[in-house]
Design an enzyme around this catalytic site. Structure first.
Site, PDB file in Angstrom:
ATOM      1  N   SER A  61       0.817  -1.224   0.000  1.00 55.21           N
ATOM      2  CA  SER A  61       0.000   0.000   0.000  1.00 55.21           C
ATOM      3  C   SER A  61       0.847   1.269   0.000  1.00 55.21           C
ATOM      4  O   SER A  61       0.413   2.312  -0.492  1.00 55.21           O
ATOM      5  CB  SER A  61      -0.922  -0.016   1.223  1.00 55.21           C
ATOM      6  N   HIS A 126       3.923   0.338  12.413  1.00 52.26           N
ATOM      7  CA  HIS A 126       4.076   0.334  10.945  1.00 52.26           C
ATOM      8  C   HIS A 126       2.732   0.604  10.258  1.00 52.26           C
ATOM      9  O   HIS A 126       2.599   1.413   9.354  1.00 52.26           O
ATOM     10  CB  HIS A 126       4.607  -1.053  10.546  1.00 52.26           C
TER      11      HIS A 126
HETATM   12  O1  LIG Z   1       3.327  -4.161   6.695  1.00 54.58           O
HETATM   13  N1  LIG Z   1       2.207  -4.438   6.361  1.00 54.58           N
HETATM   14  C1  LIG Z   1       1.626  -4.141   5.127  1.00 54.58           C
HETATM   15  C2  LIG Z   1       2.326  -3.584   4.021  1.00 54.58           C
HETATM   16  N2  LIG Z   1       3.652  -3.329   4.114  1.00 54.58           N
HETATM   17  C3  LIG Z   1       4.501  -3.111   2.941  1.00 54.58           C
HETATM   18  C4  LIG Z   1       4.546  -1.641   2.517  1.00 54.58           C
HETATM   19  O2  LIG Z   1       3.293  -1.240   1.978  1.00 54.58           O
HETATM   20  C5  LIG Z   1       5.627  -1.451   1.447  1.00 54.58           C
HETATM   21  O3  LIG Z   1       5.320  -2.263   0.328  1.00 54.58           O
HETATM   22  C6  LIG Z   1       7.021  -1.795   1.939  1.00 54.58           C
HETATM   23  O4  LIG Z   1       7.271  -1.081   3.150  1.00 54.58           O
HETATM   24  C7  LIG Z   1       8.100  -1.443   0.916  1.00 54.58           C
HETATM   25  O5  LIG Z   1       8.043  -0.080   0.603  1.00 54.58           O
HETATM   26  N3  LIG Z   1       1.661  -3.294   2.872  1.00 54.58           N
HETATM   27  C8  LIG Z   1       0.324  -3.546   2.767  1.00 54.58           C
HETATM   28  O6  LIG Z   1      -0.271  -3.275   1.722  1.00 54.58           O
HETATM   29  N4  LIG Z   1      -0.366  -4.096   3.810  1.00 54.58           N
HETATM   30  C9  LIG Z   1       0.225  -4.401   4.985  1.00 54.58           C
HETATM   31  O7  LIG Z   1      -0.468  -4.889   5.910  1.00 54.58           O
END
Ligand SMILES: O=Nc1c(NC[C@H](O)[C@H](O)[C@H](O)CO)[nH]c(=O)[nH]c1=O
Length: 192
Positions: A61, A126
Site C-alpha cells: 500500500s 508500521h
Molecule cells: O506491513 N504491512 C503491510 C504492508 N507493508 C509493505 C509496505 O506497503 C511497502 O510495500 C514496503 O514497506 C516497501 O516499501 N503493505 C500492505 O499493503 N499491507 C500491509 O499490511
C-alpha cells in the site's frame, strides 16, 4: 457494519466509453483478489468495457500513491502526444498532408482510478504510518491530477475485519463493489 449508500440508480450514459485504472497492492492477497474482482464486477455491471479497464499491481500500500500518479500521468502524456502526432501529421496549413502512420486514435486519459490495498494492524506502529501516508498521498494524487482517485484501502485492526470487508465469510460485504460504483459515478461527472 455500515454499508455505503446505494449508488444512484440513474444509468451512466457514458459508461461504455469510460477508461478506468485499478492499482492494487499484493499484501494480503486473498482479500486483494476479492476486492479487485468486486470492483471489476461493479464496473462491468455499470457498462464499463473490460478492455477499458487497466489493472496494475505494486508490492504494498505504501507504493499506491506513486503508482497511481504514474498511471494517470502516463495515460495523459500518451493521449496528448498521440493527439499532437495526429495534428502534426494532418497539418491544417497543408490539407494535402495525411497522417504519417495509420496510428490508432489517441488513447484517452483515465476517467477514474481505484487504488486498492489491505493494511492489517500488527504489533508495531508500521500500520499507522503506512495507512496515514497512503490515504493522504492518494487524496493528493487525485487533487493534483484532477482525476478521481477512489480510496480502496482497507485499514483493518484484525484479519477478520479485512475479510469481512472483502466479502469473505458469513454476511460479508465486498467493498470493492462500492469502489467500482463510486469510480463510475465520479468518472461520469467529468463527462457530463
Ligand atoms: O506491513 N504491512 C503491510 C504492508 N507493508 C509493505 C509496505 O506497503 C511497502 O510495500 C514496503 O514497506 C516497501 O516499501 N503493505 C500492505 O499493503 N499491507 C500491509 O499490511
Amino acid at each position: 457494519q455500515v454499508h455505503a449508500p446505494a449508488a444512484p440508480t440513474a444509468p451512466f450514459p457514458h459508461a461504455a466509453s469510460l477508461r478506468i485504472g485499478i492499482v492494487h497492492a499484493r499484501w494480503n492477497g486473498a482479500c486483494i483478489d476479492a476486492l479487485v474482482e468486486g470492483s471489476l464486477k461493479a464496473l462491468t455491471a455499470a457498462g464499463v468495457q473490460r478492455d477499458n479497464i487497466v489493472v496494475e499491481s505494486v508490492p504494498g500500500s505504501w507504493e499506491l500513491p506513486h503508482a497511481t500518479a504514474r498511471m494517470i500521468a502516463a495515460a495523459q502524456t500518451q493521449a496528448s502526444s498521440a493527439a499532437t502526432d495526429l495534428m502534426s501529421a494532418t497539418s491544417l496549413l497543408d490539407p494535402s498532408s495525411t497522417p504519417s502512420s495509420t496510428s490508432s486514435a489517441p488513447s484517452a486519459p483515465f476517467d477514474a482510478v481505484i487504488s486498492i490495498g489491505v493494511l492489517i494492524k500488527g504489533s508495531t506502529m508500521h500500520f499507522e504510518y503506512i495507512s496515514d501516508a497512503c490515504v493522504h498521498g492518494l487524496m493528493r494524487v487525485g487533487l493534483d491530477s484532477n482525476t478521481p482517485v477512489i480510496l480502496g484501502v482497507l485499514t483493518a485492526l484484525t484479519q477478520e475485519q479485512a475479510e469481512q470487508r472483502s466479502g469473505i465469510g458469513k454476511d460479508a460485504h465486498n467493498h470493492g463493489e462500492d469502489w467500482g460504483s463510486a469510480a463510475v459515478e465520479m468518472a461520469s461527472k467529468t463527462k457530463d
